[in-house]
Scaffold this motif. Structure first.
Motif, short mmCIF file in Angstrom:
data_model
loop_
_atom_site.label_atom_id
_atom_site.label_comp_id
_atom_site.label_asym_id
_atom_site.label_seq_id
_atom_site.Cartn_x
_atom_site.Cartn_y
_atom_site.Cartn_z
N MET A 1 15.28 4.64 7.57
CA MET A 1 13.98 4.27 8.11
C MET A 1 14.07 2.86 8.66
O MET A 1 14.64 1.99 8.02
CB MET A 1 12.90 4.32 7.04
N ASN A 2 13.44 2.64 9.80
CA ASN A 2 13.43 1.29 10.37
C ASN A 2 12.30 0.47 9.74
O ASN A 2 11.46 0.98 9.00
CB ASN A 2 13.34 1.34 11.90
N PHE A 3 12.25 -0.81 10.09
CA PHE A 3 11.28 -1.72 9.50
C PHE A 3 9.84 -1.28 9.79
O PHE A 3 8.98 -1.29 8.91
CB PHE A 3 11.50 -3.14 10.01
N ALA A 4 9.57 -0.90 11.04
CA ALA A 4 8.21 -0.51 11.43
C ALA A 4 7.75 0.72 10.65
O ALA A 4 6.61 0.76 10.15
CB ALA A 4 8.13 -0.26 12.93
N SER A 5 8.62 1.73 10.50
CA SER A 5 8.23 2.94 9.76
C SER A 5 8.00 2.61 8.29
O SER A 5 7.07 3.13 7.68
CB SER A 5 9.30 4.02 9.80
N THR A 6 8.85 1.76 7.75
CA THR A 6 8.69 1.37 6.35
C THR A 6 7.38 0.63 6.15
O THR A 6 6.64 0.89 5.20
CB THR A 6 9.88 0.50 5.88
N ALA A 7 7.07 -0.30 7.05
CA ALA A 7 5.82 -1.08 6.94
C ALA A 7 4.60 -0.17 7.07
O ALA A 7 3.64 -0.31 6.30
CB ALA A 7 5.79 -2.17 8.00
N LEU A 8 4.62 0.76 8.01
CA LEU A 8 3.49 1.67 8.17
C LEU A 8 3.32 2.59 6.96
O LEU A 8 2.20 2.84 6.52
CB LEU A 8 3.65 2.49 9.45
N LEU A 9 4.42 3.08 6.44
CA LEU A 9 4.37 3.92 5.24
C LEU A 9 3.80 3.13 4.07
O LEU A 9 2.93 3.61 3.33
CB LEU A 9 5.76 4.46 4.90
N ALA A 10 4.27 1.90 3.90
CA ALA A 10 3.78 1.05 2.80
C ALA A 10 2.28 0.80 2.93
O ALA A 10 1.54 0.88 1.95
CB ALA A 10 4.55 -0.27 2.78
N LEU A 11 1.82 0.53 4.14
CA LEU A 11 0.40 0.31 4.35
C LEU A 11 -0.40 1.57 4.06
O LEU A 11 -1.43 1.53 3.38
CB LEU A 11 0.15 -0.16 5.79
N ALA A 12 0.09 2.70 4.53
CA ALA A 12 -0.61 3.97 4.29
C ALA A 12 -0.70 4.28 2.80
O ALA A 12 -1.74 4.75 2.31
CB ALA A 12 0.10 5.11 5.02
N MET A 13 0.37 4.02 2.07
CA MET A 13 0.38 4.30 0.63
C MET A 13 -0.55 3.37 -0.14
O MET A 13 -0.97 3.69 -1.25
CB MET A 13 1.80 4.19 0.06
N SER A 14 -0.88 2.21 0.41
CA SER A 14 -1.70 1.24 -0.32
C SER A 14 -3.19 1.36 -0.03
O SER A 14 -3.99 0.72 -0.70
CB SER A 14 -1.22 -0.18 -0.02
N THR A 15 -3.59 2.17 0.92
CA THR A 15 -5.00 2.19 1.31
C THR A 15 -5.91 2.79 0.23
O THR A 15 -7.01 2.28 0.00
CB THR A 15 -5.21 2.94 2.64
N ASP A 16 -5.48 3.86 -0.43
CA ASP A 16 -6.33 4.41 -1.48
C ASP A 16 -6.41 3.48 -2.69
O ASP A 16 -7.45 3.38 -3.33
CB ASP A 16 -5.92 5.83 -1.87
N ALA A 17 -5.33 2.76 -2.96
CA ALA A 17 -5.36 1.78 -4.04
C ALA A 17 -6.32 0.63 -3.69
O ALA A 17 -7.02 0.11 -4.57
CB ALA A 17 -3.95 1.23 -4.30
N PHE A 18 -6.38 0.26 -2.41
CA PHE A 18 -7.32 -0.77 -1.96
C PHE A 18 -8.76 -0.32 -2.25
O PHE A 18 -9.55 -1.07 -2.81
CB PHE A 18 -7.15 -1.05 -0.46
N ALA A 19 -9.08 0.91 -1.88
CA ALA A 19 -10.44 1.41 -2.11
C ALA A 19 -10.76 1.44 -3.60
O ALA A 19 -11.88 1.07 -4.01
CB ALA A 19 -10.59 2.80 -1.49
N ALA A 20 -9.82 1.87 -4.42
CA ALA A 20 -10.04 1.88 -5.87
C ALA A 20 -10.23 0.46 -6.39
O ALA A 20 -11.06 0.21 -7.28
CB ALA A 20 -8.87 2.55 -6.58
N ALA A 21 -9.49 -0.49 -5.85
CA ALA A 21 -9.59 -1.89 -6.28
C ALA A 21 -10.95 -2.48 -5.94
O ALA A 21 -11.48 -3.30 -6.69
CB ALA A 21 -8.48 -2.72 -5.65
N VAL A 22 -11.51 -2.07 -4.80
CA VAL A 22 -12.86 -2.53 -4.46
C VAL A 22 -13.82 -2.07 -5.55
O VAL A 22 -14.65 -2.84 -6.03
CB VAL A 22 -13.29 -2.01 -3.07
N GLY A 23 -13.67 -0.82 -5.97
CA GLY A 23 -14.51 -0.32 -7.06
C GLY A 23 -14.31 -1.08 -8.35
O GLY A 23 -15.26 -1.40 -9.07
N LYS A 24 -13.06 -1.39 -8.66
CA LYS A 24 -12.77 -2.16 -9.87
C LYS A 24 -13.38 -3.56 -9.78
O LYS A 24 -13.89 -4.09 -10.76
CB LYS A 24 -11.26 -2.26 -10.11
N GLY A 25 -13.31 -4.18 -8.61
CA GLY A 25 -13.87 -5.51 -8.43
C GLY A 25 -15.39 -5.54 -8.58
O GLY A 25 -15.95 -6.49 -9.12
#
Length: 190
Positions: A1-25
């Protein structure tokens, strides 16, 4: 995987955790950056470990993980979110000042695990592609750490705005995330 694909995958995998964190906050009493970073670290480590586990399972468990990942995530998020809504509904208005300053480790770990099951399934898929999993897992963990820390602080602002219903809104967010995971999987099958 190249850098751009890795970065996009990492961002996609973190979005649901972001929403959950808003709830936790929102459920905390004015969380500080130290709590946001602690929450981010717990979620980030879990989110980095799960694709490695999925990758390790590889071909042997691919069908099992793909078949049940959405149901596991849905049930965990439904239970956690439902608990938050139930606690908020039972709380009198004057109890707002009694919000905790931090969440317990196991509650954060359970939420982090529930939002990272999709990363485990991604790890299984990456095993099929013969991708080096460690850089991808590290990228997912770092992205999740950043997104969750920011999410907790966004939740702090929302908590001030929505008052005593902040915890209920956080619970509804978790239930919504679980429902979206389930819906996306079920509609992808048709």
């Amino acid at each position: 995987m190249n850098f751009a694909s890795t970065a996009l995958l990492a961002l996609a995998m973190s979005t649901d955790a972001f929403a959950a964190a808003v709830g936790k906050g929102t459920a905390l009493q004015k969380p500080k950056w130290s709590e946001a970073l602690r929450t981010g670290a717990i979620f980030g480590v879990i989110e980095a470990i799960t694709p490695v586990i999925g990758w390790g399972l590889g071909l042997a468990a691919a069908d099992y993980v793909k078949t049940w990942d959405h149901w596991i995530a849905f049930v965990l998020l439904l239970v956690l979110g439902g608990r938050m809504v139930w606690v908020a509904a039972r709380k009198p208005a004057e109890a707002e000042a009694e919000k905790p300053r931090r969440h317990g480790f196991w509650l954060l770990a359970a939420t982090g695990f529930a939002t990272s099951i999709d990363a485990m399934a991604v790890g299984v898929g990456l095993a099929f592609l013969n991708v080096s999993i460690l850089p991808v897992a590290a990228a997912i963990g770092v992205a999740t750490f950043v997104m969750v820390a920011l999410g907790v602080m966004v939740g702090r602002v929302l908590g001030d705005v929505v008052g005593r219903w902040a915890e209920a809104i956080g619970g509804i967010l978790l239930i919504g995330i679980g429902s979206v995971i389930l819906y996306e999987h079920l509609t992808a099958l048709t």
